[in-house]
Design a protein around this motif. Sequence first.
Motif, mmCIF file in Angstrom:
data_model
loop_
_atom_site.group_PDB
_atom_site.id
_atom_site.type_symbol
_atom_site.label_atom_id
_atom_site.label_comp_id
_atom_site.label_asym_id
_atom_site.label_seq_id
_atom_site.Cartn_x
_atom_site.Cartn_y
_atom_site.Cartn_z
ATOM 1 N N SER A 1 0.859 -1.185 0.000
ATOM 2 C CA SER A 1 0.000 0.000 0.000
ATOM 3 C C SER A 1 0.893 1.232 0.000
ATOM 4 O O SER A 1 2.055 1.171 0.414
ATOM 5 C CB SER A 1 -0.937 0.010 1.208
ATOM 6 O OG SER A 1 -0.188 0.003 2.415
ATOM 7 N N GLY A 2 0.336 2.331 -0.490
ATOM 8 C CA GLY A 2 1.062 3.585 -0.462
ATOM 9 C C GLY A 2 1.897 3.893 -1.682
ATOM 10 O O GLY A 2 2.397 5.014 -1.828
ATOM 11 N N THR B 1 7.547 0.652 0.202
ATOM 12 C CA THR B 1 6.799 1.340 1.254
ATOM 13 C C THR B 1 6.469 0.421 2.425
ATOM 14 O O THR B 1 6.533 0.822 3.585
ATOM 15 C CB THR B 1 5.499 1.936 0.699
ATOM 16 O OG1 THR B 1 4.679 0.865 0.178
ATOM 17 C CG2 THR B 1 5.778 2.942 -0.404
ATOM 18 N N ASN B 2 6.084 -0.811 2.130
ATOM 19 C CA ASN B 2 5.704 -1.803 3.145
ATOM 20 C C ASN B 2 5.371 -3.098 2.415
ATOM 21 O O ASN B 2 5.150 -3.093 1.205
ATOM 22 C CB ASN B 2 4.497 -1.338 3.973
ATOM 23 C CG ASN B 2 3.338 -0.881 3.096
ATOM 24 O OD1 ASN B 2 2.796 -1.648 2.312
ATOM 25 N ND2 ASN B 2 2.964 0.399 3.211
ATOM 26 N N ASN C 1 8.116 -1.401 9.128
ATOM 27 C CA ASN C 1 7.442 -2.609 8.650
ATOM 28 C C ASN C 1 8.394 -3.796 8.803
ATOM 29 O O ASN C 1 9.531 -3.747 8.313
ATOM 30 C CB ASN C 1 7.047 -2.431 7.178
ATOM 31 C CG ASN C 1 6.380 -3.666 6.598
ATOM 32 O OD1 ASN C 1 7.036 -4.457 5.929
ATOM 33 N ND2 ASN C 1 5.091 -3.826 6.822
ATOM 34 N N ARG D 1 -2.038 8.372 9.445
ATOM 35 C CA ARG D 1 -0.621 8.042 9.676
ATOM 36 C C ARG D 1 -0.015 7.310 8.491
ATOM 37 O O ARG D 1 1.177 7.428 8.232
ATOM 38 C CB ARG D 1 -0.483 7.203 10.961
ATOM 39 C CG ARG D 1 -0.654 8.032 12.233
ATOM 40 C CD ARG D 1 -0.512 7.174 13.470
ATOM 41 N NE ARG D 1 0.800 6.554 13.607
ATOM 42 C CZ ARG D 1 1.884 7.180 14.041
ATOM 43 N NH1 ARG D 1 1.839 8.451 14.372
ATOM 44 N NH2 ARG D 1 3.027 6.528 14.168
ATOM 45 N N HIS D 2 -0.834 6.535 7.792
ATOM 46 C CA HIS D 2 -0.299 5.843 6.619
ATOM 47 C C HIS D 2 0.166 6.847 5.568
ATOM 48 O O HIS D 2 1.182 6.639 4.900
ATOM 49 C CB HIS D 2 -1.346 4.889 6.025
ATOM 50 C CG HIS D 2 -2.560 5.555 5.485
ATOM 51 N ND1 HIS D 2 -3.456 6.248 6.273
ATOM 52 C CD2 HIS D 2 -3.040 5.653 4.210
ATOM 53 C CE1 HIS D 2 -4.430 6.732 5.523
ATOM 54 N NE2 HIS D 2 -4.202 6.392 4.272
ATOM 55 N N ASN D 3 -0.555 7.957 5.419
ATOM 56 C CA ASN D 3 -0.127 8.976 4.464
ATOM 57 C C ASN D 3 1.043 9.795 4.988
ATOM 58 O O ASN D 3 1.851 10.297 4.198
ATOM 59 C CB ASN D 3 -1.299 9.892 4.113
ATOM 60 C CG ASN D 3 -2.137 9.324 2.984
ATOM 61 O OD1 ASN D 3 -1.612 8.714 2.060
ATOM 62 N ND2 ASN D 3 -3.441 9.515 3.056
ATOM 63 N N ASN E 1 3.825 7.785 3.915
ATOM 64 C CA ASN E 1 4.080 7.996 2.488
ATOM 65 C C ASN E 1 4.868 9.286 2.253
ATOM 66 O O ASN E 1 5.781 9.333 1.418
ATOM 67 C CB ASN E 1 2.763 8.056 1.715
ATOM 68 C CG ASN E 1 2.006 6.740 1.729
ATOM 69 O OD1 ASN E 1 2.602 5.683 1.902
ATOM 70 N ND2 ASN E 1 0.696 6.807 1.568
#
Length: 338
Positions: free
Chosen positions: A124-125, A189-190, A227, A284-286, A289
């Motif tokens: 993702s991301g 990214t993960n 991650n 937080r995920h962004n 990113n």
Amino acid sequence: MSAAPAGLPPLEGLPVLVYSMGIEGRDLARWLIARGARVTISDTRTDAALAAAGAEPPEGVERVVTGQPLLDPAGFGLVAVSQSILRYDPALARARELGIPITSQMRLFLQLCPGRTIGITGSSGKSTTTALVGAMASAAGIEFVLGGNIGEPLLARLGEIRPETTVILEISHTQLQYTDRSPHIAAVTNVTPNHLDQFSWDEYVGLKRNHIAHQSRGDVAVLNADNPVTRAFMASARGRLAVTSIEGPIDLDGACIEDGDIVIRRGSRTTPVLPVSDVRLRGRHNLANAVMACAIAAEAGWPVTAMARAIRTFAGVPHRLEIVGRAGGALWVNDSIA
């Protein structure tokens, strides 16, 4: 005609079978035809489905076979595949059995691209990070091309790419099935459980690891230290290593959060980019990113002023927490990608 890339037979007059008439398949067909290959396209979709998708065979294709299983590759000198064709497909197993070379759009592009490549993958991301890195390149005023899994016909753009051009690529796990080169700056990214209807967990992790597997000592791997899977990739990095974290300070070069700021670390020097509160993207995920994009931009040598300007103005990509507007006292958000 120019010589074929390493590992491919001479293309002039060669019968080539292209699997799938999607964006990548059509891009492959045009590139092959321009080099004198005799191209057949095989796609399992019906003519009606292809027409609905706007998929028309490029001029010069000798034969198109649709609405049936992929053609047997016997009699062809090369098989060129779209990422939609998984590497364990019986048609590809048959090609390997016959000793027929297999290539793909991303494989060819990484072999042929004369410019510096930045590749971003992840569970993702990757789309948001790729778009944000593109915004940073634009803010830095450099010559760049943005493409990859976002749907660009990459091979068609080779003619506009110079050694001075930076090419920013979003790369999916299915594109990584066939690559034998890694980008000069390769970021992950993960890696989380995903696409397990296509591959086992170990296979999926292996595809993501392939993104950095072919780097040289002069290349850079940018990996997310938060991650566990990408953190484990650090031990196999062949080139320079840069890391990212939103959980706290880092011990290596890269980008992280310190005292409420996104900062770039290089050696013992720490350079603030902007306060976390200035990041327009939600979640937080962004934030992760944005930090990843800063680490990539730093490795590319772009100024922190360009990073900050891009982050402050970047509103995200379509379908990902995209604010549509307010109505009936509620905030309406398009998150259809989820």
